[in-house]
Write a protein that holds these residues in place. Structure first.
Motif, short mmCIF file in Angstrom:
data_model
loop_
_atom_site.label_atom_id
_atom_site.label_comp_id
_atom_site.label_asym_id
_atom_site.label_seq_id
_atom_site.Cartn_x
_atom_site.Cartn_y
_atom_site.Cartn_z
N GLY A 9 -18.24 38.30 3.49
CA GLY A 9 -16.89 38.14 2.99
C GLY A 9 -15.95 37.07 3.32
N ASP A 10 -14.88 37.06 2.88
CA ASP A 10 -13.90 35.96 2.90
C ASP A 10 -12.71 36.26 3.17
OD1 ASP A 10 -13.07 37.02 0.49
OD2 ASP A 10 -12.40 35.01 -0.01
N GLY A 11 -12.21 37.36 3.19
CA GLY A 11 -10.58 37.29 3.10
C GLY A 11 -10.10 38.87 3.89
N ILE A 22 -20.85 43.83 0.49
CA ILE A 22 -20.65 42.51 0.06
C ILE A 22 -19.26 42.25 -0.76
CG2 ILE A 22 -21.40 40.63 -1.49
CD1 ILE A 22 -24.46 42.19 -1.38
N ASP A 23 -18.48 41.59 -0.33
CA ASP A 23 -16.96 41.43 -0.88
C ASP A 23 -17.33 40.49 -2.39
OD1 ASP A 23 -14.19 41.06 -1.34
OD2 ASP A 23 -14.60 39.28 -0.97
N PHE A 24 -16.29 40.61 -3.27
CA PHE A 24 -16.66 40.18 -4.55
C PHE A 24 -15.85 38.88 -4.77
CE2 PHE A 24 -16.13 39.51 -9.31
CZ PHE A 24 -17.30 39.51 -9.57
N ASP A 25 -14.38 39.21 -4.77
CA ASP A 25 -13.54 38.12 -5.06
C ASP A 25 -13.43 37.26 -4.14
OD1 ASP A 25 -12.44 38.66 -7.70
OD2 ASP A 25 -11.38 40.45 -6.56
N GLY A 26 -13.86 35.66 -4.21
CA GLY A 26 -13.91 34.73 -3.20
C GLY A 26 -15.39 34.64 -2.57
N THR A 27 -16.21 35.75 -3.15
CA THR A 27 -17.44 35.76 -2.24
C THR A 27 -18.48 35.66 -3.22
OG1 THR A 27 -16.37 37.05 -0.31
CG2 THR A 27 -18.83 36.84 -0.66
N VAL A 28 -18.57 36.76 -4.06
CA VAL A 28 -19.79 36.57 -4.97
C VAL A 28 -19.13 35.74 -6.00
CG1 VAL A 28 -21.05 37.96 -6.69
CG2 VAL A 28 -20.77 38.89 -4.53
N SER A 43 -9.04 41.60 3.05
CA SER A 43 -9.64 43.06 2.63
C SER A 43 -11.06 43.34 3.52
CB SER A 43 -9.88 43.23 1.27
OG SER A 43 -11.20 42.45 0.83
N ASP A 44 -11.56 42.17 4.15
CA ASP A 44 -12.70 42.14 5.08
C ASP A 44 -12.87 42.37 6.31
OD1 ASP A 44 -14.57 41.79 2.51
OD2 ASP A 44 -13.80 39.78 2.74
N GLN A 45 -11.39 42.16 6.74
CA GLN A 45 -11.02 42.15 8.26
C GLN A 45 -11.33 43.46 8.91
OE1 GLN A 45 -7.01 40.87 8.77
NE2 GLN A 45 -7.32 38.95 7.82
MG MG Z 1 -12.57 38.48 -0.95
#
Ligand code: MG
Length: 227
Positions: free
Chosen positions: A161-163, A5-11, A165-167
């Motif tokens: 995720g959203d961004g 789980i991503d944090f910034d923009g996600t959690v 760093s998740d690609q």
């Molecule tokens: Mg993010």
């Protein structure tokens, strides 16, 4: 099953590092951001250079980072999936606000992120989860963390995720929940995904999965030995 789980923009609906820079850094951080977006520097170089532009005392910075809000449905999501899945928050942002937010919400979710280092008049970071082999030179190599947490168990992996760093890890995950620019990336790269806006959406989707994952077998309890 394993949730990455991503944090910034996600959690956290807002990006913690961007919010910190907007409030406390010289506006030159936006030029550095553009260099990163254009691929001229990697995320480690980007964050180190941006955080160096922050000028504020430790107490002010701690207070700000402790005020980060998380998605109101995240705690319910954690409680729902914990009986049948492992979870890890894997972020290429700062660890301090994440650890603090989990503590405040009463959740014990392992956190893998860049280490926050408070300095006399600012904040820096170090990269305990970077890997020389990382394809995208991230501060946190999400692919390697996912592998470490799986520990050879071959768990079904779910990325949320959203961004940017998740690609990389999106290519490896068995199932992807995407929002923001990760949607475009998944579309352009033929990666199947489920769109979401909040953890209420993620939770609703998981509850509707046709096969409900069964709870993992628990360790048998040792019989009580009476002396
Ligand atoms: Mg993010």
């Amino acid at each position: 099953m394993l949730f990455i789980i991503d944090f910034d923009g996600t959690v956290a609906p807002a990006d913690t590092v961007d919010a910190l820079l907007e409030k406390f850094a010289d506006p030159d951080w936006l030029r550095i951001e553009r260099e990163w977006v254009e691929g001229r520097i990697n995320s480690r170089q980007c964050m180190a250079a941006q955080l160096a532009l922050i000028s504020a005392g430790e107490l002010t910075l701690r207070t700000f980072l402790e005020s980060v809000m998380i998605d109101p449905a995240f705690a319910e999501f954690v409680r729902y999936v914990s009986p049948f899945a492992d979870l890890a928050i894997v972020s290429d942002g700062l660890d301090y606000p994440i650890v603090h937010a989990m503590h405040k919400a009463g959740l014990s979710v392992p956190v893998y992120a860049n280490r926050t280092e408070f300095r006399e008049c600012g904040v820096g970071l170090s990269f305990p989860f970077s890997r020389p082999s990382c394809a995208v030179n991230s501060g946190v190599c999400k692919c390697s963390v996912a592998q470490t947490v799986d520990a050879g168990r071959g768990l079904t992996s779910v990325l949320i995720g959203d961004g940017r760093s998740d690609q990389c890890v999106a290519h490896q995950a068995d199932f992807v929940f995407a929002k923001g620019s990760l949607i475009t990336y998944c579309r352009d790269n033929g990666i199947p995904y489920t769109p979401f806006q909040s953890f209420a959406d993620v939770l609703a989707a998981i509850r509707a999965w046709p096969v409900v994952p069964q709870p993992r077998a628990k360790e048998p309890q040792c019989p009580l030995v009476v002396a």
